[in-house]
Motif scaffolding. Structure first.
Motif, PDB file in Angstrom:
ATOM      1  N   LEU A 459       0.854  -1.194   0.000  1.00 29.32           N
ATOM      2  CA  LEU A 459       0.000   0.000   0.000  1.00 29.32           C
ATOM      3  C   LEU A 459       0.887   1.241   0.000  1.00 29.32           C
ATOM      4  O   LEU A 459       0.971   1.950  -0.992  1.00 29.32           O
ATOM      5  N   LEU A 460       1.573   1.503   1.102  1.00 31.46           N
ATOM      6  CA  LEU A 460       2.563   2.579   1.147  1.00 31.46           C
ATOM      7  C   LEU A 460       3.906   1.988   0.754  1.00 31.46           C
ATOM      8  O   LEU A 460       4.384   1.040   1.393  1.00 31.46           O
ATOM      9  N   TRP A 566       3.013  10.749   0.702  1.00 31.56           N
ATOM     10  CA  TRP A 566       2.589   9.369   0.957  1.00 31.56           C
ATOM     11  C   TRP A 566       2.424   8.685  -0.401  1.00 31.56           C
ATOM     12  O   TRP A 566       1.524   8.989  -1.165  1.00 31.56           O
ATOM     13  N   HIS A 567       3.356   7.776  -0.702  1.00 30.35           N
ATOM     14  CA  HIS A 567       3.394   7.101  -1.996  1.00 30.35           C
ATOM     15  C   HIS A 567       2.632   5.783  -1.912  1.00 30.35           C
ATOM     16  O   HIS A 567       2.912   4.944  -1.055  1.00 30.35           O
ATOM     17  N   PRO A 627       0.191   6.678  -7.617  1.00 32.47           N
ATOM     18  CA  PRO A 627      -0.402   7.803  -6.892  1.00 32.47           C
ATOM     19  C   PRO A 627       0.434   8.228  -5.694  1.00 32.47           C
ATOM     20  O   PRO A 627       1.025   7.400  -4.995  1.00 32.47           O
ATOM     21  N   VAL A 628       0.501   9.526  -5.471  1.00 33.88           N
ATOM     22  CA  VAL A 628       1.156  10.069  -4.287  1.00 33.88           C
ATOM     23  C   VAL A 628       0.276  11.179  -3.717  1.00 33.88           C
ATOM     24  O   VAL A 628      -0.228  12.036  -4.458  1.00 33.88           O
ATOM     25  N   LEU A 629       0.085  11.124  -2.420  1.00 31.87           N
ATOM     26  CA  LEU A 629      -0.645  12.172  -1.717  1.00 31.87           C
ATOM     27  C   LEU A 629       0.381  13.138  -1.144  1.00 31.87           C
ATOM     28  O   LEU A 629       1.270  12.731  -0.396  1.00 31.87           O
ATOM     29  N   ARG A 630       0.264  14.425  -1.503  1.00 30.35           N
ATOM     30  CA  ARG A 630       1.251  15.410  -1.042  1.00 30.35           C
ATOM     31  C   ARG A 630       0.548  16.566  -0.329  1.00 30.35           C
ATOM     32  O   ARG A 630      -0.382  17.173  -0.855  1.00 30.35           O
ATOM     33  N   TRP A 631       1.022  16.838   0.883  1.00 34.58           N
ATOM     34  CA  TRP A 631       0.654  18.076   1.573  1.00 34.58           C
ATOM     35  C   TRP A 631       1.824  19.027   1.414  1.00 34.58           C
ATOM     36  O   TRP A 631       2.984  18.661   1.666  1.00 34.58           O
TER      37      TRP A 631
END
Length: 649
Positions: A459-460, A566-567, A627-631
């Motif tokens: 997942l990550l 978060w990759h 997908p990567v979630l970036r803040w």
């Protein structure tokens, strides 16, 4: 790039390399450079006449094809591809190189390297040598082992004929010390390993392949002697004494016992064996973690150590118990990483290269293979998820039993990894050093990163490596901080890169606290100083595997421009809903929620190229969008909540 820019780049690299050296190393390298021409001349000196004696063999043909997992078919099919001029490099890619290859031609780019003194060849210049990794891989001669295996299994003389033709061509195209195939001691050592295995499969000095071809046998023996001498004269030392040195020592030792035809070579092997024993303690932590902080390289160096152990046992000079204990520790670490379902992260560099390929089937998994080989050696069981392979059968070892067993430990303090497992979850956190020695060549700027699998499905993820000699922006991205599940500050990496295989400043991670309150329940607090002691990044991780929940808190002493990444693995269907990422795959659903103490931009990205972001590399030379979630914004505290649930329950 202009010639002046290239020159500036070379001078910058040289300056950075000098910064990573001790004064002793500078003197050592200066002396080596001053004697390069002399070593070149020594390569061409006459070789003493060999005494052809039969040595103990540690490679064995399985007495029955039933001992091979898939029978003889994979070996004969692979040999058939070689007869058609198609060779497999880096485990999965096939290239048409011809039945009698041009051994100086890069299979990837088509560039033919010049035949000039090796010291005058720039292996980083794609215009001169192409992609040196692909050229070197072809010249490791793993494919000759396959031809030897095919001959041993079906007795078809066509395999011997092809081997003779390729061997004669290689010796003709690669005169001693000339060309790109003499630019690396490690590559010469790996050739010696594969030559040794091939020689044994062919029946040694009196094998059928040499009947009427004694002159070719003599020429090959001369090349063996010159290779071993070349490697021993130029072992990788000081800040370069990493996996290269282990491979080089193994190559010389194995050659000395396969061909004890010269007293000089036997003495070199004696010294190599002793130094190899010493290097195990230096390059493998007591808890089994590779000091280079690159998991695939654990499998790479294990193969050298394992082959040397088999060779030593056959020659009645067994390796000491401390050496064997390090091999067991490496297997214990691999077992803990694989857990109950076999999910293993791609931490650090991975180039897909193999020292030896005894099983021709694709799908090699280095850490799983390591686990099986040590189990066969130490009479231990392997977990049910492990896909059996044939390597052990060709070294005369019985297949280990299959059984569930708990990991000996999940805490690897010497290597710097804290693992967790329970319920459907498995993962870990990196609290270790950047890498090994002054340049930390194969480490990534990944301090405090976290990875996570759900019932064996990543997942990550750690996105991997992609390629060493691709455009610099891609090499920098995959080894940089933004490609890992950690906090990037000030728009730069935690550690400073000085080149493709060099870090000039190393982030130092420190484990502050670790608490285990029950199976699958863990709390970790750690920090690193990659952005200076006044801007420490501290991370607190709390895991409850049974509840399917992770909570992470990242803090800095003051608000700072930051990006938290978060990759996710390719294959997860992702949707961003406010401050929460919803990810689905099969029957599993994950929610990732990110909160900060100041406003910021939260985005779901994939396949960005300028600059690179949102990519994963599952094999060397391959990359795909992920997908990567970036803040991104300015803050001093970030909270991430991850919840996993099964949609079928």
């Amino acid at each position: 790039m202009s010639s002046s820019q290239e020159a500036q780049g070379r001078w910058r690299w040289l300056w950075n390399r000098l910064r990573c050296m001790t004064p002793v190393e500078v003197v050592h390298r200066a002396a080596r450079a001053a004697t390069a021409a002399r070593r070149q001349r020594l390569m061409a000196e006459p070789v003493p006449a060999p005494a052809l004696v039969e040595a103990p063999r540690w490679v064995q043909v399985p007495p029955a094809s039933e001992q091979l997992v898939a029978g003889t078919t994979p070996y004969l099919d692979e040999a058939g591809a070689l007869h058609a001029g198609r060779v497999r490099l880096f485990e999965r890619e096939r290239f048409d190189v011809g039945v009698e290859p041009d051994w100086l031609r890069c299979p990837l780019t088509g560039v033919t390297a010049p035949l000039r003194p090796a010291r005058r060849i720039a292996i980083t210049d794609r215009a001169q040598v192409g992609d040196i990794k692909y050229l070197w891989e072809l010249n490791r001669h793993l494919q000759w082992v396959t031809l030897g295996q095919a001959w041993a299994l079906d007795g078809d003389a066509a395999h011997l004929d092809l081997l003779r033709r390729q061997l004669a061509g290689w010796l003709k195209q690669n005169p001693p010390g000339q060309g790109p195939n003499y630019t690396s001691s490690l590559e010469a050592a790996i050739r010696l390993v594969n030559w040794s295995v091939t020689w044994q499969l062919l029946g040694g000095a009196n094998g059928a392949i040499w009947q009427g071809h004694e002159a070719l046998r003599g020429a090959w023996l001369e090349a063996v002697y010159r290779h071993a001498r070349q490697v021993a004269r130029a072992y990788s030392r000081h800040s370069s004494a990493n996996n290269h040195l282990i491979g080089e020592l193994c190559g010389v030792y194995v050659a000395s016992r396969t061909w004890p035809a010269w007293p000089q070579l036997v003495r070199l092997g004696d010294a190599a064996r002793l130094e190899l024993i010493a290097q195990v303690d230096r390059q493998v932590h007591a808890d089994g973690v590779p000091a280079e902080q690159a998991f695939e390289y654990a499998g790479f160096i294990f193969d050298f150590l394992w082959l040397a152990e088999r060779c030593a046992a056959a020659n009645a000079e067994p390796m000491p118990e401390a050496y064997r204990a390090r091999l067991r520790a490496m297997a214990d670490f691999a077992h803990a990483l694989g857990g109950a379902s076999g999910g293993m992260p791609a931490v650090g560099d991975a180039d897909g290269a193999e020292a030896l390929r005894l099983d021709p089937r694709p799908g090699r998994e280095p850490l799983a293979a390591l686990l099986e080989k040590e189990a066969a050696l130490g009479d231990r069981a392997v977990p049910p998820w492990l896909r059996p392979r044939d390597d052990i059968a060709w070294l005369g070892l019985a297949r280990p039993p299959v059984a569930l067993r708990a990991a000996a430990t999940l805490d690897f303090d010497a290597g710097g990894y804290v693992l967790f497992e329970g319920g459907h979850l498995q993962g870990g956190m990196d609290v270790g050093p950047l890498g090994y020695l002054g340049i930390a060549a194969h480490g990534h700027a990944d301090a405090l990163q976290v990875w996570l699998s759900v019932q064996g499905e990543p997942l990550l993820i750690d996105p991997g490596t992609y390629a060493y000699w691709a455009e610099k922006a891609w090499r920098d991205y995959f080894r940089g901080t933004s490609a890992h599940n950690t906090l990037e500050l000030l728009g730069r990496d935690q550690s400073d890169s000085g080149g493709r295989f060099m870090w000039t400043r190393h982030a130092r991670a420190r484990l502050l606290r670790r608490e285990r309150s029950g199976p699958g329940r863990l709390r970790v607090v750690a920090e690193h100083d990659g952005y200076g002691t006044a801007l420490l990044h501290r991370r607190e991780l709390a895991v409850d595997c049974e509840a399917g929940r992770l909570e992470l808190r990242d803090t800095t002493p003051r608000p700072v421009a930051a990006a938290l990444h978060w990759h996710l693995a390719p294959g997860w269907q992702c949707e961003l809903l406010g401050d929460t990422l919803l990810a689905r795959r099969g029957r599993w659903q994950a929610r990732l929620r990110v909160q900060a103490d100041a406003p910021g931009e939260l985005a779901l990205l994939q396949g960005q190229t300028d600059p690179p972001l949102g990519w994963a590399s599952g094999a060397y030379g391959d990359k795909q969008p992920s997908p990567v979630l970036r803040w991104r914004g300015t803050a001093a505290r970030w909270n991430t909540f991850i919840d996993i649930e099964s949609l079928s329950e």
